[in-house]
Design a protein around this motif. Structure first.
Motif, PDB file in Angstrom:
ATOM      1  N   HIS A  81       1.014  -1.247  -0.010  1.00 49.18           N
ATOM      2  CA  HIS A  81       0.024   0.234  -0.048  1.00 49.18           C
ATOM      3  C   HIS A  81       0.765   1.206   0.108  1.00 49.18           C
ATOM      4  CE1 HIS A  81      -2.127   3.157   2.723  1.00 49.18           C
ATOM      5  NE2 HIS A  81      -2.704   3.198   1.532  1.00 49.18           N
ATOM      6  N   VAL A  82       0.640   2.259  -0.733  1.00 57.02           N
ATOM      7  CA  VAL A  82       1.331   3.537  -0.726  1.00 57.02           C
ATOM      8  C   VAL A  82       0.158   4.631  -0.712  1.00 57.02           C
ATOM      9  CG1 VAL A  82       3.149   2.500  -2.291  1.00 57.02           C
ATOM     10  CG2 VAL A  82       1.216   3.898  -3.222  1.00 57.02           C
ATOM     11  N   GLU A  83       0.644   5.623  -0.059  1.00 58.67           N
ATOM     12  CA  GLU A  83      -0.006   6.994   0.190  1.00 58.67           C
ATOM     13  C   GLU A  83       0.752   8.239   0.119  1.00 58.67           C
ATOM     14  OE1 GLU A  83      -1.191  10.377   1.783  1.00 58.67           O
ATOM     15  OE2 GLU A  83       0.138   9.030   3.295  1.00 58.67           O
ATOM     16  N   ASN A  84       0.246   9.128  -0.624  1.00 57.95           N
ATOM     17  CA  ASN A  84       1.021  10.384  -0.902  1.00 57.95           C
ATOM     18  C   ASN A  84      -0.107  11.383  -1.290  1.00 57.95           C
ATOM     19  OD1 ASN A  84       3.308  11.577  -0.847  1.00 57.95           O
ATOM     20  ND2 ASN A  84       3.987  11.333  -3.003  1.00 57.95           N
ATOM     21  N   ALA A  85      -1.007  11.551  -0.413  1.00 57.14           N
ATOM     22  CA  ALA A  85      -2.089  12.674  -0.341  1.00 57.14           C
ATOM     23  C   ALA A  85      -2.710  12.275  -1.807  1.00 57.14           C
ATOM     24  CB  ALA A  85      -1.518  13.772  -0.219  1.00 57.14           C
ATOM     25  N   CYS A  86      -3.217  13.445  -2.288  1.00 62.07           N
ATOM     26  CA  CYS A  86      -4.166  13.658  -3.386  1.00 62.07           C
ATOM     27  C   CYS A  86      -3.287  12.951  -4.761  1.00 62.07           C
ATOM     28  CB  CYS A  86      -4.454  14.823  -3.945  1.00 62.07           C
ATOM     29  SG  CYS A  86      -5.549  15.431  -2.596  1.00 62.07           S
ATOM     30  N   ALA A  87      -2.040  12.647  -4.476  1.00 60.45           N
ATOM     31  CA  ALA A  87      -1.098  12.067  -5.573  1.00 60.45           C
ATOM     32  C   ALA A  87      -0.958  10.760  -5.362  1.00 60.45           C
ATOM     33  CB  ALA A  87       0.232  12.688  -5.748  1.00 60.45           C
ATOM     34  N   THR A  88      -1.772  10.005  -4.668  1.00 60.36           N
ATOM     35  CA  THR A  88      -1.601   8.687  -4.213  1.00 60.36           C
ATOM     36  C   THR A  88      -1.764   7.734  -5.310  1.00 60.36           C
ATOM     37  OG1 THR A  88      -2.178   8.802  -1.893  1.00 60.36           O
ATOM     38  CG2 THR A  88      -2.593   6.807  -2.772  1.00 60.36           C
ATOM     39  N   GLY A  89      -2.671   8.008  -6.318  1.00 62.44           N
ATOM     40  CA  GLY A  89      -2.880   7.163  -7.291  1.00 62.44           C
ATOM     41  C   GLY A  89      -1.728   7.212  -8.262  1.00 62.44           C
ATOM     42  N   THR A  90      -0.998   8.251  -8.441  1.00 58.40           N
ATOM     43  CA  THR A  90       0.171   8.191  -9.495  1.00 58.40           C
ATOM     44  C   THR A  90       1.550   7.681  -8.755  1.00 58.40           C
ATOM     45  OG1 THR A  90      -0.701  10.068 -10.666  1.00 58.40           O
ATOM     46  CG2 THR A  90       1.733   9.756 -10.836  1.00 58.40           C
ATOM     47  N   ALA A  91       1.407   7.867  -7.388  1.00 59.39           N
ATOM     48  CA  ALA A  91       2.580   7.472  -6.442  1.00 59.39           C
ATOM     49  C   ALA A  91       2.432   5.646  -6.831  1.00 59.39           C
ATOM     50  CB  ALA A  91       2.594   7.612  -5.149  1.00 59.39           C
ATOM     51  N   HIS A 336     -13.420  13.112  -7.394  1.00 56.94           N
ATOM     52  CA  HIS A 336     -11.980  13.215  -6.776  1.00 56.94           C
ATOM     53  C   HIS A 336     -11.883  12.160  -5.510  1.00 56.94           C
ATOM     54  CE1 HIS A 336      -8.021  14.001  -5.738  1.00 56.94           C
ATOM     55  NE2 HIS A 336      -8.144  15.324  -4.838  1.00 56.94           N
ATOM     56  N   PRO A 337     -12.211  10.804  -5.837  1.00 53.48           N
ATOM     57  CA  PRO A 337     -11.755   9.860  -4.846  1.00 53.48           C
ATOM     58  C   PRO A 337     -10.243   9.655  -4.666  1.00 53.48           C
ATOM     59  CG  PRO A 337     -12.663   8.770  -6.991  1.00 53.48           C
ATOM     60  CD  PRO A 337     -12.513  10.354  -7.180  1.00 53.48           C
ATOM     61  N   LEU A 338      -9.919  10.141  -3.761  1.00 58.62           N
ATOM     62  CA  LEU A 338      -8.416  10.504  -3.656  1.00 58.62           C
ATOM     63  C   LEU A 338      -7.297   9.469  -4.023  1.00 58.62           C
ATOM     64  CD1 LEU A 338      -9.669  12.793  -1.778  1.00 58.62           C
ATOM     65  CD2 LEU A 338      -7.442  12.827  -0.525  1.00 58.62           C
ATOM     66  N   GLY A 339      -7.466   8.506  -3.619  1.00 58.75           N
ATOM     67  CA  GLY A 339      -6.638   7.302  -4.043  1.00 58.75           C
ATOM     68  C   GLY A 339      -6.625   6.824  -5.613  1.00 58.75           C
ATOM     69  N   ALA A 340      -7.937   7.146  -6.120  1.00 57.52           N
ATOM     70  CA  ALA A 340      -8.104   6.630  -7.453  1.00 57.52           C
ATOM     71  C   ALA A 340      -7.733   7.633  -8.486  1.00 57.52           C
ATOM     72  CB  ALA A 340      -9.373   6.351  -7.659  1.00 57.52           C
ATOM     73  N   THR A 341      -7.753   9.010  -7.983  1.00 51.20           N
ATOM     74  CA  THR A 341      -7.509  10.111  -9.063  1.00 51.20           C
ATOM     75  C   THR A 341      -6.360  10.146 -10.061  1.00 51.20           C
ATOM     76  OG1 THR A 341      -8.940  11.780  -7.678  1.00 51.20           O
ATOM     77  CG2 THR A 341      -6.782  12.737  -9.032  1.00 51.20           C
ATOM     78  N   GLY A 342      -5.273   9.733  -9.471  1.00 52.34           N
ATOM     79  CA  GLY A 342      -3.874   9.455 -10.025  1.00 52.34           C
ATOM     80  C   GLY A 342      -3.928   8.576 -11.294  1.00 52.34           C
ATOM     81  N   ILE A 343      -4.507   7.355 -10.905  1.00 52.08           N
ATOM     82  CA  ILE A 343      -4.831   6.213 -11.909  1.00 52.08           C
ATOM     83  C   ILE A 343      -5.792   6.548 -12.877  1.00 52.08           C
ATOM     84  CG2 ILE A 343      -5.582   3.797 -12.023  1.00 52.08           C
ATOM     85  CD1 ILE A 343      -2.936   3.766 -10.579  1.00 52.08           C
TER      86      ILE A 343
END
Length: 389
Positions: A81-91, A336-343
């Motif tokens: 699992h990774v977390e990087n605020a609103c950029a969590t998906g791209t991380a 903007h579901p935070l973890g999904a946004t970057g993906i």
């Protein structure tokens, strides 16, 4: 790095207030969907990365372990699992790509998900504040309060630009009408977005409801593979370049409207790709608030400092403009579901490059940019994508 990772498949749920009871259910939908889209069996997956922000949005943590519950054949596959605020998906995506490009495996699965609507709005605002420097930036309005201060700083320095923010909101809602995954599929004209009313109240400072992205549930997933493995697959989207630039967490340590981290990330990615902004067919950018999109125009180089408002007023970023921005509807309309946004942003770009974006399609899309931001321009990711086959 010994190998190049490319995107070979994806899946995306509808964003919005969903009936799915939890993150586990959302992850299961897109994990299986992405593998099917890539025509990859679970036994071929060498690693899994799961991006979920959480921080109190749900009681369940350890989200990397949830994937195998929906797909038991992934039981023994390494998952983190990774977390990087609103950029969590791209991380999560970049971590999966790093795994492939290190030569440790051939295929990886990156999943982003969030369940946000099951808790009261006040608890959502409280959870999201963990993405700011709470010692200095705690406020009763959550991240809307932080970006309201950013907007007011911009207005104080360069003049009141509420109308141009309304133009950005109207543009993105118009685009969201054509996105079957979008949380809000309803158009709002500039006059509505620029008028404070019962249906469009002030949220914080100068920001109205139409200036703020939605609290949403949703998930998206990407399958990545090395280019040799991808050569026999139906799709391959290459990240021609990718950059990640961090900045200070406290806004007090920097000019809050300079967006230096995004500016540096864009410059690095474009240079590494050997292209200019004018070469891009479209951009998916992080419009968590309309003021963020305006500042990102300046950061990517569409306008100088204090002149981002001219970009939307001149129609540059409309779908038929010189550089379409957020033809998916962006975070503003898509949700903007935070973890999904970057993906999700990378899925939207990949669909465009494959000519599979339906009514959202930008004609002859050949090169796409994605900007995903964690916090208030703290963790900044830029991807330049192209079709590899």
């Amino acid at each position: 790095m010994s190998k190049r990772a490319v995107i070979v498949g994806w899946a995306h749920t509808r964003f919005g207030k969903l009936d799915d009871p939890d993150v586990e259910t959302l992850i299961a939908q897109v994990a299986r969907g992405a593998l099917d889209h890539a025509q990859v069996g679970p036994g071929e997956v060498d690693a899994i990365t799961v991006g979920v922000y959480n921080n109190g949005l749900t009681p369940q943590g350890f989200e990397g372990a949830l994937v195998a519950l929906g797909e038991p054949a992934l039981r023994f596959t390494p998952a983190v699992h990774v977390e990087n605020a609103c950029a969590t998906g791209t991380a999560a995506l970049y971590r999966a790509m790093d795994f492939i490009e290190s030569g440790r495996g051939r295929i990886a699965l990156a999943v982003g998900a969030e369940k946000m609507t099951a808790v009261p709005p006040r608890e959502v605002a409280e959870a999201l504040l963990s993405g700011c420097y709470r010692k200095e930036e705690e406020n009763p309005y959550g991240f809307a309060g932080i970006f309201a201060n950013i907007a007011q700083t911009y207005f104080d320095r360069y003049g009141d630009r509420r109308e141009e923010l309304a133009m950005i909101a109207s543009k993105n809602h118009g685009n969201g009408m054509h996105n079957p995954y979008a949380h809000v599929q309803k158009a709002f004209d500039v006059a509505f977005c620029n008028t404070v009313s019962d249906k469009n109240p002030i949220v914080a400072g100068p920001l109205r409801r139409t200036d703020c992205s939605m609290v949403s549930d949703g998930a998206a997933a990407l399958v990545v593979a090395d280019e040799e493995t991808a050569s026999s697959m139906a799709r391959a989207i290459r990240l021609r370049a990718r950059a990640h630039v961090n900045d200070f967490l406290p806004l007090s340590r920097r000019d809050p409207i300079a967006f230096e981290g995004p500016r540096r990330a864009w410059a690095r990615a474009l240079a590494d790709a050997g292209v200019t902004l004018g070469d891009l067919s479209l951009v998916e950018t992080h419009d968590c608030f309309t003021i963020a999109e305006m500042l990102e125009y300046e950061a990517m180089g569409l306008a100088g400092p204090g002149e981002g408002w001219k970009v939307i007023r001149d129609g540059v970023t409309h779908k038929d403009g010189r550089l379409p921005v957020n033809v998916s509807g962006g975070l503003k309309a898509k949700g903007h579901p935070l973890g999904a946004t970057g993906i999700s942003m990378h899925v939207m770009a990949a669909m465009q490059l494959m000519g599979e974006a339906g009514a959202m399609q930008v004609p002859n899309a050949a090169l796409a940019g994605v900007f995903n931001m964690g916090g208030a321009a703290v963790a900044n990711y830029v991807s330049i994508l192209e079709r590899a086959k």
